[in-house]
Motif scaffolding. Structure first.
Motif, PDB file in Angstrom:
ATOM      1  N   ALA A 708     131.843   6.157  57.551  1.00 54.44           N
ATOM      2  CA  ALA A 708     132.717   5.120  56.992  1.00 54.44           C
ATOM      3  C   ALA A 708     133.948   5.730  56.333  1.00 54.44           C
ATOM      4  CB  ALA A 708     131.941   4.277  55.983  1.00 54.44           C
ATOM      5  N   PHE A 709     133.747   6.779  55.557  1.00 51.93           N
ATOM      6  CA  PHE A 709     134.890   7.403  54.892  1.00 51.93           C
ATOM      7  C   PHE A 709     135.763   8.169  55.882  1.00 51.93           C
ATOM      8  CE2 PHE A 709     132.216   6.867  51.014  1.00 51.93           C
ATOM      9  CZ  PHE A 709     133.116   6.061  50.334  1.00 51.93           C
ATOM     10  N   SER A 710     135.169   8.685  56.929  1.00 55.49           N
ATOM     11  CA  SER A 710     135.973   9.310  57.984  1.00 55.49           C
ATOM     12  C   SER A 710     136.862   8.265  58.643  1.00 55.49           C
ATOM     13  CB  SER A 710     135.052   9.958  59.031  1.00 55.49           C
ATOM     14  OG  SER A 710     134.272  10.967  58.447  1.00 55.49           O
ATOM     15  N   LEU A 711     136.300   7.077  58.875  1.00 58.59           N
ATOM     16  CA  LEU A 711     137.088   5.983  59.447  1.00 58.59           C
ATOM     17  C   LEU A 711     138.232   5.604  58.517  1.00 58.59           C
ATOM     18  CD1 LEU A 711     137.446   3.820  61.650  1.00 58.59           C
ATOM     19  CD2 LEU A 711     135.868   2.368  60.371  1.00 58.59           C
ATOM     20  N   LEU A 712     137.955   5.578  57.205  1.00 52.65           N
ATOM     21  CA  LEU A 712     139.016   5.270  56.242  1.00 52.65           C
ATOM     22  C   LEU A 712     140.138   6.297  56.329  1.00 52.65           C
ATOM     23  CD1 LEU A 712     137.295   4.113  52.930  1.00 52.65           C
ATOM     24  CD2 LEU A 712     138.700   2.773  54.485  1.00 52.65           C
ATOM     25  N   ALA A 713     139.761   7.563  56.489  1.00 53.17           N
ATOM     26  CA  ALA A 713     140.778   8.612  56.610  1.00 53.17           C
ATOM     27  C   ALA A 713     141.650   8.372  57.832  1.00 53.17           C
ATOM     28  CB  ALA A 713     140.104   9.977  56.697  1.00 53.17           C
ATOM     29  N   VAL A 714     141.021   7.963  58.925  1.00 54.92           N
ATOM     30  CA  VAL A 714     141.781   7.675  60.150  1.00 54.92           C
ATOM     31  C   VAL A 714     142.698   6.473  59.937  1.00 54.92           C
ATOM     32  CG1 VAL A 714     141.583   6.980  62.560  1.00 54.92           C
ATOM     33  CG2 VAL A 714     140.018   8.686  61.633  1.00 54.92           C
ATOM     34  N   VAL A 715     142.191   5.442  59.246  1.00 54.05           N
ATOM     35  CA  VAL A 715     143.001   4.247  58.971  1.00 54.05           C
ATOM     36  C   VAL A 715     144.221   4.612  58.137  1.00 54.05           C
ATOM     37  CG1 VAL A 715     143.036   2.052  57.721  1.00 54.05           C
ATOM     38  CG2 VAL A 715     141.106   2.610  59.205  1.00 54.05           C
ATOM     39  N   ILE A 716     144.015   5.443  57.113  1.00 51.96           N
ATOM     40  CA  ILE A 716     145.140   5.864  56.275  1.00 51.96           C
ATOM     41  C   ILE A 716     146.156   6.635  57.114  1.00 51.96           C
ATOM     42  CG2 ILE A 716     145.789   7.376  54.354  1.00 51.96           C
ATOM     43  CD1 ILE A 716     143.074   6.643  53.088  1.00 51.96           C
TER      44      ILE A 716
END
Length: 828
Positions: A708-716
């Motif tokens: 989930a946090f990896s996905l957030l990094a990609v979104v940012i």
């Protein structure tokens, strides 16, 4: 002046809404993710810090880091006999206590139920581990008990239970305890999980197995120590080798000298360090490790860093649009320091707004986040655990870090050049290369996280689905069949379970799907000069079919008397010696055949070795009659154990039921049959799928949070790329118009812009791949059974990153490429 700065900053944000939204959204997501992760990290590091005198409370752990044979074991438990010896030899130890974990049967109003998470001690344990008390006293005498608040209400409907009697059945005997105290429910951030502590007289409690109190290799409980303030623990550990030699006696196994202390290392571990400590075998609650917590901390910093990079990138890309403003301010007398303060203040304003949005997100997400991790994570703004001051600190830090470089960058515009050219945009040499470098860094982080997520997910799936060496599906595993009160009824219960509709096979066993026990015996080959540790587990005739083992050579047990190793309970020394003198037949697994030097399974059949496997002091001839395939009965992190099975008809603690059909129907029928045959012991059974799910539950949750946090990094990263692509396309409007006039097609323009942002992604892959490979190789090496690190996750990450970059850029590219070139040429 400050009012003017505030007005200009607000107008600048309002004028460029897209820029403002992207910056605030990126920073808010990054800050929210960072706060959530840091709350988790703080929680993981808070274990047992709430315990009174935690700084002087220690656990004595016995590790087997380099055994001569067998597998390394880092456990929290120690032998009972070590308790008094360590107290006697070390004056630094003020008090010592031993805690045995169990599940006694609780009798109340003619009904029986299990006491979950009950501890039994022979000392005033609460003088050592000072659990906060609500009422009453500590365990001052044998026959006393203390309950948690929740357990008191569960058993008696009220917390006012002092003086009442708690009736239990353990080791086949009813024991009554007088409740003398109530302690507070233990919080989740504790390595202990206790609902009650009972104080017993261990001489009477272990009358049927007195060797428990004298054997150095029997580790079934925890030793806690209350050290005197100022004790140097390193000095204590340095004295342990000499302590071992003084206290642990030599033994003889078939003429070979052995000593339980040869393989053991003793460690004094502070209670605050147990949860994240190296030793996690034999723990009350699932632990974690410092590397995992550190990894999440790094991810938090990376996500926040990506948000700061977004701001810096967009600020420098947009800086040229404020060139005339800067030039006019300088002409009117503003110095560079004032301009830097102005732009840093604007960054701080954006950072403050982003933090408010981030805290709102954290308020919404912290409870589901905590529930998902089954953690006691809470959010407070004031006090020792408050995040208000850290949030202000992060706001200032992010504002300064994200605004400082753009402020220096913008403030160095020369007014003469800007006003002379009569333009509102300016580009400083080198700024494009900086933005490219930052985009590369962002995508390198994103690609690395995608690779790690893919590998972690693949290993998690592999752990659940890898062939364990037996048929792990369609198994109902029933506990407590080895309890003393139903010891003699076990064969009858097994026979009746075979008649339940849908049941295919039933077997008794001391080893099942993650049963948690670890029983080893040292055996000696003919002419051998050292012992070899082999797992020794009792099973019955039906275990082979019920567990779905594979026979590699020889035969399984049958009804021949020589195959039977059953001994009575309580123990009968004469019978045990007779069985030991006669010799026994065993079935071993393939790994045991190799470890014993037999080579192939076929060569192992008929071989002989010796060991004290029936009763202490009597060496037994052990004949190999068969070899079965290796089985992984524990987590894939643990090495497969060399095993030997011996046949009994009663005694093992688990019953394995293989079934076909509807699981719920089979379980209900099995429970009904159990209640008819063993009403004095509650029915406790789990399906193998549930057990495996629980086995990897904590790792699954961490893997999903990581994803989930990896996905957030990609979104940012996408937000930043979106904004950068927008400004880049806008800045190249005139160039694109000229290209169209000269005959360039829409797809040519799109290809040009897409390639501009694809090159950094390709370079980012080159940077991210080696780092991700090194990290994942190191992580996978922690598993005994693991996936191969193939190019697949790296290629997937590359394609995802490239696809994200193309999708993000192509919208702007198509819009600009389709615009009328006449408008483009009039753009400036």
């Amino acid at each position: 002046m400050w009012r003017n700065y505030w007005t200009v900053a607000v107008r600048a944000l309002a004028k460029s809404k897209t820029y403002s939204v992207i910056n605030i959204a990126g920073l808010a997501i990054g800050m929210a993710a960072c706060v959530l992760i840091l709350l988790y990290v703080r929680y993981e590091n808070s274990y047992d810090k709430w315990l009174p005198d935690a700084e002087d409370t220690y656990q004595l752990q016995a590790w087997y880091p380099n055994p001569k044979s067998g597998i390394p074991l880092f456990g929290q438990m120690s032998a009972y006999v070590a308790k008094d010896r360590v107290k006697k030899d070390f004056p630094q130890v003020a008090r010592v206590g031993y805690l045995l974990y169990g599940q006694p049967v609780i009798l109340k109003d003619g009904q029986s139920s299990f006491g979950e998470n009950y501890g039994t001690t022979d000392d005033d344990f609460l003088k050592v581990v000072k659990l906060p008390m609500v009422a009453g006293t500590t365990l001052t005498a044998p026959g006393s008990a203390v309950l948690s608040q929740t357990e008191a209400v569960k058993r008696f409907g009220t917390e006012q239970v002092l003086g009442r009697t708690l009736s239990t059945v353990a080791k086949g005997k009813q024991r009554d305890y007088r409740i003398v105290g109530i302690f507070k429910d233990l919080p989740k951030n504790s390595h202990m999980k206790l609902n009650a502590i009972l104080r017993a007289d261990f001489n009477a409690y272990f009358a049927d197995t007195p060797t428990f109190m004298t054997q150095w290799g029997w580790q079934s409980g925890w030793i806690y120590l209350d050290l005197k303030p100022g004790t140097d623990v390193k000095q204590l550990e340095a004295a342990m080798p000499a302590w071992e030699k003084r206290n642990i006696p030599d033994e003889t196994n078939n003429g070979v000298r052995t000593n339980q202390g040869d393989d053991q290392d003793w460690h004094f571990i502070n209670v605050r360090d147990i949860h994240l400590g190296k030793a996690q075998n034999g723990s009350m609650t699932p632990g974690n490790d410092k590397r995992t917590v550190a990894t999440f901390s790094v991810i938090a910093m990376l996500i926040l860093g990506m948000a700061i990079v977004n701001f810096t990138n967009l600020a420098t890309a947009r800086a040229g649009q404020r060139a005339r403003e800067v030039a006019l301010r300088k002409v009117l007398g503003a110095n560079r320091r004032q301009l830097i303060i102005q732009f840093v203040a604007e960054a701080l304003l954006i950072s403050a707004v982003s933090m408010l949005v981030a805290l709102a997100l954290v308020e919404l997400l912290v409870r589901p986040f905590a529930a998902f991790l089954d953690a006691g994570i809470t959010l407070s703004y004031f006090g020792s655990d408050g995040i208000l001051l850290p949030a202000i600190g992060v706001t200032l830090l992010v504002g300064v870090l994200s605004g400082l470089y753009p402020a220096f960058f913008i403030s160095r515009f020369k007014p003469a050049e800007v006003l002379k050219a009569n333009r509102s945009a300016a580009e400083t040499p080198g700024s494009g290369r900086l933005r490219t470098a930052l985009v590369i860094a962002q995508f390198a982080v994103s690609i690395g996280l995608i690779v790690c997520t893919a590998v972690v997910y693949a290993q998690t799936v592999y752990a659940r689905t890898v062939d364990p060496g037996y048929k792990r599906d369609h198994i109902l595993q029933v506990e407590n069949v080895g309890r003393a009160q139903i010891f003699e009824r076990a064969p009858m219960i097994e026979e009746q379970m075979k008649r339940v509709p849908g049941v295919v096979a039933v077997g008794l066993t001391g080893l099942g799907v993650d049963t948690g026990d670890n029983i080893n015996n040292g055996v000696v080959l003919p002419g051998g000069t050292q012992t070899i540790d082999i797992g020794n587990y009792k099973v019955d005739l039906g275990f082979f079919d019920a567990m779905g083992l594979t026979l590699k050579a020889g035969r399984w047990f049958d009804e021949r008397p020589i195959d039977d190793q059953t001994v009575p309970y309580p123990s009968n020394e004469a019978v045990e010696k007779a069985v030991a003198t006669r010799g026994i037949n065993v079935v071993i697994n393939e790994l045991a055949a190799k470890k014993l030097g037999f080579g192939s399974p076929q060569n192992a059949v008929g071989k002989l070795f010796r060991g004290e496997v029936v009763t202490d002091g009597v060496n037994t001839d052990i004949h190999v009659i068969g070899v079965v395939g290796d089985g992984q009965f524990r987590s894939v992190r643990d090495p497969v154990q060399p095993l030997m099975y011996s046949k009994v008809t009663k005694g093992p603690g688990w019953m394995v039921i293989r079934y076909n059909g509807d699981p719920a129907t089979v379980r209900a029928a099995a429970e009904q049959k159990w209640k008819q045959l063993a009403p004095d012991v509650p029915f406790d059974a789990k399906f193998s799928e549930e057990i495996v799910g629980d086995l990897y539950k904590a790792e699954d949750a961490r893997a999903k949070i990581f994803a989930a946090f990896s996905l957030l990094a990609v979104v940012i990263g996408c937000l930043g790329l979106f904004g950068l692509a927008s400004f880049t396309a806008e800045r190249r409007t005139k160039e694109i118009g000229i290209r169209k006039v000269l005959g360039a097609r829409t797809r040519d323009i799109v290809r040009l812009l897409v390639w501009q942002f694809s090159r950094p992604v390709i370079i980012a892959n080159i940077i991210a791949w080696p780092i991700a490979w090194w990290m994942m190789r190191d992580w996978l090496n922690g598993f005994d059974q693991r996936i191969s690190l193939t190019p697949v996750p790296f290629l997937i990450a590359a394609l995802i990153a490239l696809g994200i970059a193309i999708v993000t850029v192509v919208g702007h590219a198509v819009r600009i490429a389709r615009a009328n070139p006449i408008h483009a040429l009039r753009y400036e």
